[in-house]
Design a protein around this motif. Sequence first.
Motif, PDB file in Angstrom:
ATOM      1  N   SER A  67      19.653-156.456  25.875  1.00 13.62           N
ATOM      2  CA  SER A  67      21.032-156.907  26.031  1.00 13.62           C
ATOM      3  C   SER A  67      21.257-157.396  27.453  1.00 13.62           C
ATOM      4  CB  SER A  67      21.985-155.741  25.731  1.00 13.62           C
ATOM      5  OG  SER A  67      23.321-156.169  25.756  1.00 13.62           O
ATOM      6  N   PHE A  68      22.235-158.271  27.620  1.00 14.16           N
ATOM      7  CA  PHE A  68      22.654-158.658  28.957  1.00 14.16           C
ATOM      8  C   PHE A  68      24.083-159.175  28.914  1.00 14.16           C
ATOM      9  CE2 PHE A  68      20.387-162.257  27.149  1.00 14.16           C
ATOM     10  CZ  PHE A  68      21.192-163.350  27.418  1.00 14.16           C
ATOM     11  N   VAL A  69      24.756-159.046  30.054  1.00 17.72           N
ATOM     12  CA  VAL A  69      26.154-159.445  30.204  1.00 17.72           C
ATOM     13  C   VAL A  69      26.209-160.642  31.136  1.00 17.72           C
ATOM     14  CG1 VAL A  69      28.443-158.701  31.008  1.00 17.72           C
ATOM     15  CG2 VAL A  69      26.912-157.060  29.891  1.00 17.72           C
ATOM     16  N   VAL A  70      27.032-161.627  30.769  1.00 18.86           N
ATOM     17  CA  VAL A  70      27.213-162.839  31.555  1.00 18.86           C
ATOM     18  C   VAL A  70      28.676-162.933  31.980  1.00 18.86           C
ATOM     19  CG1 VAL A  70      27.141-165.374  31.481  1.00 18.86           C
ATOM     20  CG2 VAL A  70      25.368-164.045  30.324  1.00 18.86           C
ATOM     21  N   HIS A  71      28.912-163.313  33.233  1.00 16.60           N
ATOM     22  CA  HIS A  71      30.271-163.566  33.699  1.00 16.60           C
ATOM     23  C   HIS A  71      30.419-165.053  33.964  1.00 16.60           C
ATOM     24  CE1 HIS A  71      33.483-164.045  36.752  1.00 16.60           C
ATOM     25  NE2 HIS A  71      34.091-163.158  35.981  1.00 16.60           N
ATOM     26  N   GLU A  72      31.425-165.648  33.378  1.00 12.20           N
ATOM     27  CA  GLU A  72      31.739-167.052  33.630  1.00 12.20           C
ATOM     28  C   GLU A  72      33.080-167.099  34.335  1.00 12.20           C
ATOM     29  OE1 GLU A  72      31.567-169.247  29.973  1.00 12.20           O
ATOM     30  OE2 GLU A  72      29.695-168.290  29.405  1.00 12.20           O
ATOM     31  N   GLY A  73      33.161-167.870  35.393  1.00 16.99           N
ATOM     32  CA  GLY A  73      34.420-167.991  36.114  1.00 16.99           C
ATOM     33  C   GLY A  73      34.242-167.767  37.595  1.00 16.99           C
ATOM     34  N   THR A  74      35.326-167.377  38.230  1.00 18.62           N
ATOM     35  CA  THR A  74      35.352-167.190  39.673  1.00 18.62           C
ATOM     36  C   THR A  74      35.592-165.723  39.992  1.00 18.62           C
ATOM     37  OG1 THR A  74      37.744-167.503  39.812  1.00 18.62           O
ATOM     38  CG2 THR A  74      36.376-169.499  39.932  1.00 18.62           C
ATOM     39  N   LEU A  75      35.695-165.399  41.272  1.00 14.43           N
ATOM     40  CA  LEU A  75      36.045-164.037  41.664  1.00 14.43           C
ATOM     41  C   LEU A  75      37.439-163.656  41.190  1.00 14.43           C
ATOM     42  CD1 LEU A  75      34.763-163.791  45.344  1.00 14.43           C
ATOM     43  CD2 LEU A  75      33.943-162.514  43.376  1.00 14.43           C
ATOM     44  N   GLU A  76      38.339-164.631  41.193  1.00 12.75           N
ATOM     45  CA  GLU A  76      39.736-164.360  40.855  1.00 12.75           C
ATOM     46  C   GLU A  76      39.981-164.266  39.346  1.00 12.75           C
ATOM     47  OE1 GLU A  76      38.851-166.986  42.944  1.00 12.75           O
ATOM     48  OE2 GLU A  76      39.159-165.741  44.718  1.00 12.75           O
ATOM     49  N   GLU A  77      39.198-164.993  38.581  1.00 13.80           N
ATOM     50  CA  GLU A  77      39.390-164.967  37.123  1.00 13.80           C
ATOM     51  C   GLU A  77      38.077-165.322  36.447  1.00 13.80           C
ATOM     52  OE1 GLU A  77      42.426-167.832  36.410  1.00 13.80           O
ATOM     53  OE2 GLU A  77      41.085-169.519  36.656  1.00 13.80           O
ATOM     54  N   GLY A  78      37.956-164.913  35.211  1.00 12.95           N
ATOM     55  CA  GLY A  78      36.732-165.209  34.492  1.00 12.95           C
ATOM     56  C   GLY A  78      36.692-164.469  33.174  1.00 12.95           C
ATOM     57  N   TYR A  80      33.807-162.214  30.524  1.00 11.99           N
ATOM     58  CA  TYR A  80      32.508-161.592  30.279  1.00 11.99           C
ATOM     59  C   TYR A  80      32.127-161.774  28.818  1.00 11.99           C
ATOM     60  CZ  TYR A  80      32.840-159.209  34.766  1.00 11.99           C
ATOM     61  OH  TYR A  80      32.943-158.923  36.099  1.00 11.99           O
ATOM     62  N   THR A  81      30.873-162.113  28.583  1.00 10.57           N
ATOM     63  CA  THR A  81      30.316-162.179  27.232  1.00 10.57           C
ATOM     64  C   THR A  81      29.005-161.406  27.237  1.00 10.57           C
ATOM     65  OG1 THR A  81      29.185-164.269  27.719  1.00 10.57           O
ATOM     66  CG2 THR A  81      31.353-164.405  26.657  1.00 10.57           C
ATOM     67  N   THR A  82      28.512-161.065  26.057  1.00  7.75           N
ATOM     68  CA  THR A  82      27.300-160.264  25.936  1.00  7.75           C
ATOM     69  C   THR A  82      26.354-160.861  24.911  1.00  7.75           C
ATOM     70  OG1 THR A  82      28.518-158.252  26.491  1.00  7.75           O
ATOM     71  CG2 THR A  82      26.420-157.956  25.375  1.00  7.75           C
ATOM     72  N   TYR A  83      25.085-160.786  25.199  1.00  4.56           N
ATOM     73  CA  TYR A  83      24.029-161.089  24.237  1.00  4.56           C
ATOM     74  C   TYR A  83      23.337-159.770  23.940  1.00  4.56           C
ATOM     75  CZ  TYR A  83      24.607-166.051  25.171  1.00  4.56           C
ATOM     76  OH  TYR A  83      25.114-167.319  25.278  1.00  4.56           O
ATOM     77  N   ARG A  84      23.097-159.491  22.660  1.00  4.33           N
ATOM     78  CA  ARG A  84      22.526-158.202  22.247  1.00  4.33           C
ATOM     79  C   ARG A  84      21.492-158.427  21.168  1.00  4.33           C
ATOM     80  NH1 ARG A  84      20.597-153.358  22.714  1.00  4.33           N
ATOM     81  NH2 ARG A  84      21.241-151.833  21.198  1.00  4.33           N
TER      82      ARG A  84
END
Length: 124
Positions: A67-78, A80-84
């Motif tokens: 599994s892994f978690v991905v963050h898309e966006g900036t420090l201020e907003e974004g 999270y999605t996960t692949y499992r």
Amino acid sequence: FPVTITRRYVTSPNFLLLTLQRYSRKPDGMISKINDSVEGIDAKITISENLIEAPTPLQERQFELTSFVVHEGTLEEGHYTTYRKVGSEWYFFNDSSVQKVSEQEALNNAKNAYIVFYERSPVY
């Protein structure tokens, strides 16, 4: 980016959780997000006995990416999605949506991982 081992184990764990450094502090004190792709997040990794401090030599231990978690966006907003990986199939989790994806698609997106989960492969 450079990798540094900060902990040594007498026995290898059943699970490895790797948190990747995705933020940096600039000289002026501002924090920024690192969006660079990470190379080397493989479907399987091996921890060899020379990485494990033990009184007697240990066998190499192989770990499988689960599994892994991905963050898309900036420090201020974004977002999270996960692949499992469930059994031999990969899934993409995005809020209430779950979608089956190919292993190749999952591994291609692993380069954007923020947190990575590996599970020790059984010894036969």
